[in-house]
Design an enzyme around this catalytic site. Structure first.
Site, mmCIF file in Angstrom:
data_model
loop_
_atom_site.group_PDB
_atom_site.id
_atom_site.type_symbol
_atom_site.label_atom_id
_atom_site.label_comp_id
_atom_site.label_asym_id
_atom_site.label_seq_id
_atom_site.Cartn_x
_atom_site.Cartn_y
_atom_site.Cartn_z
ATOM 1 N N GLU A 441 90.211 21.944 26.045
ATOM 2 C CA GLU A 441 91.425 21.256 25.567
ATOM 3 C C GLU A 441 92.434 21.032 26.687
ATOM 4 O O GLU A 441 93.639 21.112 26.457
ATOM 5 C CB GLU A 441 92.088 22.025 24.411
ATOM 6 C CG GLU A 441 91.286 22.086 23.149
ATOM 7 C CD GLU A 441 90.779 20.729 22.718
ATOM 8 O OE1 GLU A 441 91.450 19.723 23.005
ATOM 9 O OE2 GLU A 441 89.693 20.690 22.129
HETATM 10 C C1 LIG Z 1 82.498 26.214 25.835
HETATM 11 C C2 LIG Z 1 83.108 24.857 25.931
HETATM 12 C C3 LIG Z 1 83.361 24.130 24.789
HETATM 13 C C4 LIG Z 1 83.868 22.837 24.882
HETATM 14 N N1 LIG Z 1 84.015 22.095 23.734
HETATM 15 C C5 LIG Z 1 84.291 20.772 23.856
HETATM 16 C C6 LIG Z 1 84.249 19.922 22.705
HETATM 17 O O1 LIG Z 1 84.018 20.383 21.584
HETATM 18 N N2 LIG Z 1 84.482 18.596 22.878
HETATM 19 C C7 LIG Z 1 84.743 18.054 24.100
HETATM 20 O O2 LIG Z 1 84.930 16.854 24.178
HETATM 21 N N3 LIG Z 1 84.798 18.834 25.209
HETATM 22 C C8 LIG Z 1 84.576 20.178 25.114
HETATM 23 N N4 LIG Z 1 84.604 20.973 26.217
HETATM 24 C C9 LIG Z 1 84.890 20.364 27.523
HETATM 25 C C10 LIG Z 1 86.221 20.795 28.100
HETATM 26 O O3 LIG Z 1 87.277 20.195 27.415
HETATM 27 C C11 LIG Z 1 86.175 20.456 29.599
HETATM 28 O O4 LIG Z 1 85.297 21.393 30.196
HETATM 29 C C12 LIG Z 1 87.538 20.497 30.245
HETATM 30 O O5 LIG Z 1 88.324 19.433 29.792
HETATM 31 C C13 LIG Z 1 87.449 20.439 31.771
HETATM 32 O O6 LIG Z 1 86.632 19.397 32.199
HETATM 33 P P1 LIG Z 1 85.464 19.685 33.263
HETATM 34 O O7 LIG Z 1 84.671 20.819 32.773
HETATM 35 O O8 LIG Z 1 84.792 18.415 33.546
HETATM 36 O O9 LIG Z 1 86.251 20.209 34.547
HETATM 37 P P2 LIG Z 1 86.931 19.291 35.674
HETATM 38 O O10 LIG Z 1 87.760 18.250 35.019
HETATM 39 O O11 LIG Z 1 85.931 18.893 36.660
HETATM 40 O O12 LIG Z 1 87.937 20.364 36.332
HETATM 41 C C14 LIG Z 1 87.530 21.310 37.317
HETATM 42 C C15 LIG Z 1 88.788 21.930 37.937
HETATM 43 O O13 LIG Z 1 89.559 20.909 38.573
HETATM 44 C C16 LIG Z 1 90.880 20.867 38.071
HETATM 45 N N5 LIG Z 1 91.315 19.484 37.988
HETATM 46 C C17 LIG Z 1 90.628 18.432 37.516
HETATM 47 N N6 LIG Z 1 91.375 17.326 37.580
HETATM 48 C C18 LIG Z 1 92.561 17.673 38.102
HETATM 49 C C19 LIG Z 1 93.769 16.967 38.404
HETATM 50 N N7 LIG Z 1 93.901 15.653 38.167
HETATM 51 N N8 LIG Z 1 94.790 17.659 38.939
HETATM 52 C C20 LIG Z 1 94.694 18.977 39.162
HETATM 53 N N9 LIG Z 1 93.586 19.691 38.874
HETATM 54 C C21 LIG Z 1 92.539 19.059 38.354
HETATM 55 C C22 LIG Z 1 90.816 21.505 36.689
HETATM 56 O O14 LIG Z 1 92.061 22.083 36.316
HETATM 57 C C23 LIG Z 1 89.717 22.559 36.895
HETATM 58 O O15 LIG Z 1 90.274 23.734 37.411
HETATM 59 C C24 LIG Z 1 84.171 22.292 26.146
HETATM 60 C C25 LIG Z 1 83.974 23.057 27.299
HETATM 61 C C26 LIG Z 1 83.440 24.306 27.202
HETATM 62 C C27 LIG Z 1 83.203 25.094 28.464
#
Ligand SMILES: Cc1cc2nc3c(=O)[nH]c(=O)nc-3n(C[C@H](O)[C@H](O)[C@H](O)COP(=O)(O)OP(=O)(O)OC[C@H]3O[C@@H](n4cnc5c(N)ncnc54)[C@H](O)[C@@H]3O)c2cc1C
Length: 598
Positions: A441
């Site tokens: 989220e």
């Molecule tokens: C167990 C689990 C359940 C989930 N359930 C759902 C679900 O039901 N539906 C759904 O749609 N998604 C779901 N998610 C996805 C979740 O919302 C994403 O993992 C989350 O939004 C982060 O995206 P990412 O994993 O691609 O990380 P990334 O976006 O790649 O982020 C990696 C790191 O980089 C940082 N970062 C990225 N962009 C920026 C920026 N612009 N500025 C500063 N820092 C930045 C982040 O803070 C983080 O520390 C789930 C994830 C997990 C692990």
């Protein structure tokens, strides 16, 4: 003694002594309710969480879902608890009568939901997702979708998901690629890959409705090209449900939240996945923000609940575990060992957990209250005011329980010593669960950017002014009751300095230096979180002091509140000044640090 999961006394204190929940019943929307209804709702959740959900938690953590023949098979206990959860009538509890709900205030239903989350977060998560998905259809969907999908979801016959994330589009949803092709027959053909979709498949109900973000063919790049679709796992063909070409592409092997599935889903592998538009084309993300904001508060609730159940376990353990003697008699081995709760450092760890848990519960309550007021106050001015405060509080309510909750969960493990480091005891499982709350989220980093880049500076800092007014009122009441005068002065000064700091940072942004403005957004989020929780501790301390003056019946609970408030205000509030200095200074080590230098 058994783990209460969440303290009934603390919830009642917030609802009936600090925030006056029954006063909400003067609003037309809640006129049918009163304290007896609220108590009944709470009682049902408490009993169900303690007697049914909590006993299933360890087994479901130990035996996660399996992927068999392309479908997810859940732990058998799910089949026992899900029908009972549905019968508890929690999915639509806060929705209007017209949508099949009970029109209960969110202040009450949110606190009631913390028991379910503390008992078994996966089970509570499934109904939370379904409620949020159905609410999107209620708000933005066609009448046909409401009848076909929403009503069944609110009744728990089908469940719901949020299908946003893609392998290349997590924090940056602007980069999502899933496509929607118009067919001219009222539906779109959906094609694309989603990842991490919680509850994306299971064998509990006949159908699952995925609230899916996708781009209609020809839509512009970026956020403006994103639309929202309801995409069921099975679709109607006449009166039978047939496969809708939503396939499980893989299961995520998670370190926490292990009782429920999070999946990679493939939509439209056979070009036969039907989706129905919800809301206007190109407005998908703004519609989805309704569900995301609700979900952010539910993540906060989860953070509080996961920290709470672990805190109570630590208190139980510390009362029973015998080890060592007080420093004054340490040399005398003939003295019996004492329960570890007698050691000051163990009490420090427990009090820190209590300050975080009770502070987080109050944060959750005040945020839920703003949602009720923003939706149902009788004047436009009151609704607008509550809405602004809600916007400001949402990233804080999402983040504080997750980040500080993780710290509290680590302390619970620490209180258990070596036993805490084993999987025989539950604190390690809750620590694993808690970590997710700072990631899904919107990560903590994204919440900081949202708070400083949008919420705090919107409307010329209007939300911050409202928070300042609220804090001033609390300070005046505390001062009149003679409560923590030094903290009152500190809070007042902090708000004046934060207003000045925010203005300076906003001017930096307006002058074109957006990176400079946002450089310390994580510190800004931390400092505002400390201030908000200090405000809530001051309110709780004021009420506890007044009650102690009148009624000694519940003295232990009020004394506990006063000690926790003292602890928080003495150890955390002074950090605000340092954080403000840091944000103002523009300290630039990580801005200058080049990728090659790591
Ligand atoms: C167990 C689990 C359940 C989930 N359930 C759902 C679900 O039901 N539906 C759904 O749609 N998604 C779901 N998610 C996805 C979740 O919302 C994403 O993992 C989350 O939004 C982060 O995206 P990412 O994993 O691609 O990380 P990334 O976006 O790649 O982020 C990696 C790191 O980089 C940082 N970062 C990225 N962009 C920026 C920026 N612009 N500025 C500063 N820092 C930045 C982040 O803070 C983080 O520390 C789930 C994830 C997990 C692990």
């Amino acid at each position: 003694m058994v783990n209460p999961l969440i303290s009934d006394r603390d919830v009642d204190f917030l609802l009936y002594e600090v925030f006056d929940a029954p006063a909400l019943c003067s609003l037309p929307a809640f006129a049918d309710h009163g304290r007896p209804t609220f108590d009944l709702v709470l009682q049902n959740s408490r009993r169900f969480a303690r007697e049914v959900l909590f006993p299933t938690y360890k087994a479901m953590d130990a035996e996660p879902p399996r992927l068999e023949n392309g479908r997810i098979v859940l732990h058998p206990l799910w089949h026992k608890i899900y029908p009972q959860l549905v019968a508890l009538d929690v999915i639509a509890a806060s929705r209007p009568y017209a949508a099949g709900g009970q029109q209960l205030p969110l202040l009450v239903t949110t606190l009631a939901s913390t028991y379910l989350m503390a008992g078994n977060l996966n089970a509570a998560g499934l109904v939370g997702l379904t409620a949020g998905a159905a609410h999107l259809i209620e708000e933005f969907g066609s009448d046909a979708l409401k009848q076909d999908f929403m009503a069944r979801m609110y009744r728990g016959e089908w469940t719901g998901t949020m299908a946003l994330t893609e392998p290349q589009a997590g924090s940056s949803l602007a980069d999502l690629k899933t496509r929607a092709t118009p067919t001219g027959e009222g539906h779109y053909r959906i094609k694309g890959s989603k990842i991490f979709i919680s509850a994306g498949d299971h064998n509990l109900t006949d159908n699952i409705v995925h609230m899916t973000l996708a781009r209609i063919d020809g839509a512009p790049a970026g956020i403006k090209g994103i639309s929202l679709f309801a995409v069921p796992t099975r679709r109607w063909q006449g009166s039978t449900l047939v496969d809708n070409d939503v396939a499980v592409a893989g299961m995520i092997h998670k370190i926490g939240w292990r009782g429920g599935p999070s999946l990679a889903l493939e939509f439209g592998e056979r070009d036969d996945c039907h989706g129905w538009l919800v809301g206007e084309p190109g407005r998908g993300l703004s519609c989805m923000f309704q569900m995301m904001n609700e979900a952010r508060i539910m993540v906060g609730a989860n953070g509080v609940s996961t920290a709470s159940v672990a805190y109570h376990q630590a208190v139980l353990y510390a009362r029973e575990r015998l080890q060592g003697r007080p420093p004054s008699v340490k040399a005398d081995a003939s003295r019996p060992p004492v329960p570890i709760i007698e050691h000051a450092d163990v009490r420090r760890m427990l009090l820190r957990q209590k300050a975080i848990v009770d502070g987080g519960l109050a944060l959750l309550a005040v945020t839920a209250l703003q949602r009720d007021l923003a939706g149902h106050s009788t004047t436009q001015h009151e609704r607008h005011r509550a809405g602004l405060l809600l916007d400001l509080l949402t990233p804080i309510t999402k983040t504080f329980p997750a980040e500080r909750g993780f710290e509290a969960n680590a302390l619970s493990l620490q209180v258990h010593g070596g036993y805490g480091y084993s999987s025989e005891f539950l604190p390690e499982a809750w620590l694993r669960d808690q970590k997710l709350n700072s990631i899904h989220e919107g990560t903590t980093g994204i919440q900081g950017l949202d708070l400083l880049g949008r919420k705090a500076v919107a409307d010329g800092g209007a939300a911050l002014s409202i928070l300042t007014e609220e804090i001033e009122q609390a300070v005046q009441k505390a001062s009149a009751a003679g409560v923590f005068p030094a903290a009152c002065t500190r809070l007042r000064e902090a708000m004046a300095r934060i207003a000045e700091l925010t203005m300076q940072l906003a001017q930096k942004g307006l002058a074109g230096d957006v990176e400079g403005m946002l450089l310390h957004s994580a510190d800004y989020l931390e400092l505002l979180s400390i201030v908000v929780v200090s405000w809530l501790w001051l309110q709780q301390a004021t009420v506890a002091t007044q009650q102690l003056g009148q009624d000694q019946g519940d003295a232990d609970s009020y004394q506990g509140k006063l000690c926790a408030a003292q602890y928080w205000l003495a150890t955390e509030l002074p950090r605000v000044s340092h954080l403000i200095d840091l944000c103002r200074s523009g300290e630039d080590s990580y801005a200058r640090m080049q990728p090659a230098w790591f």
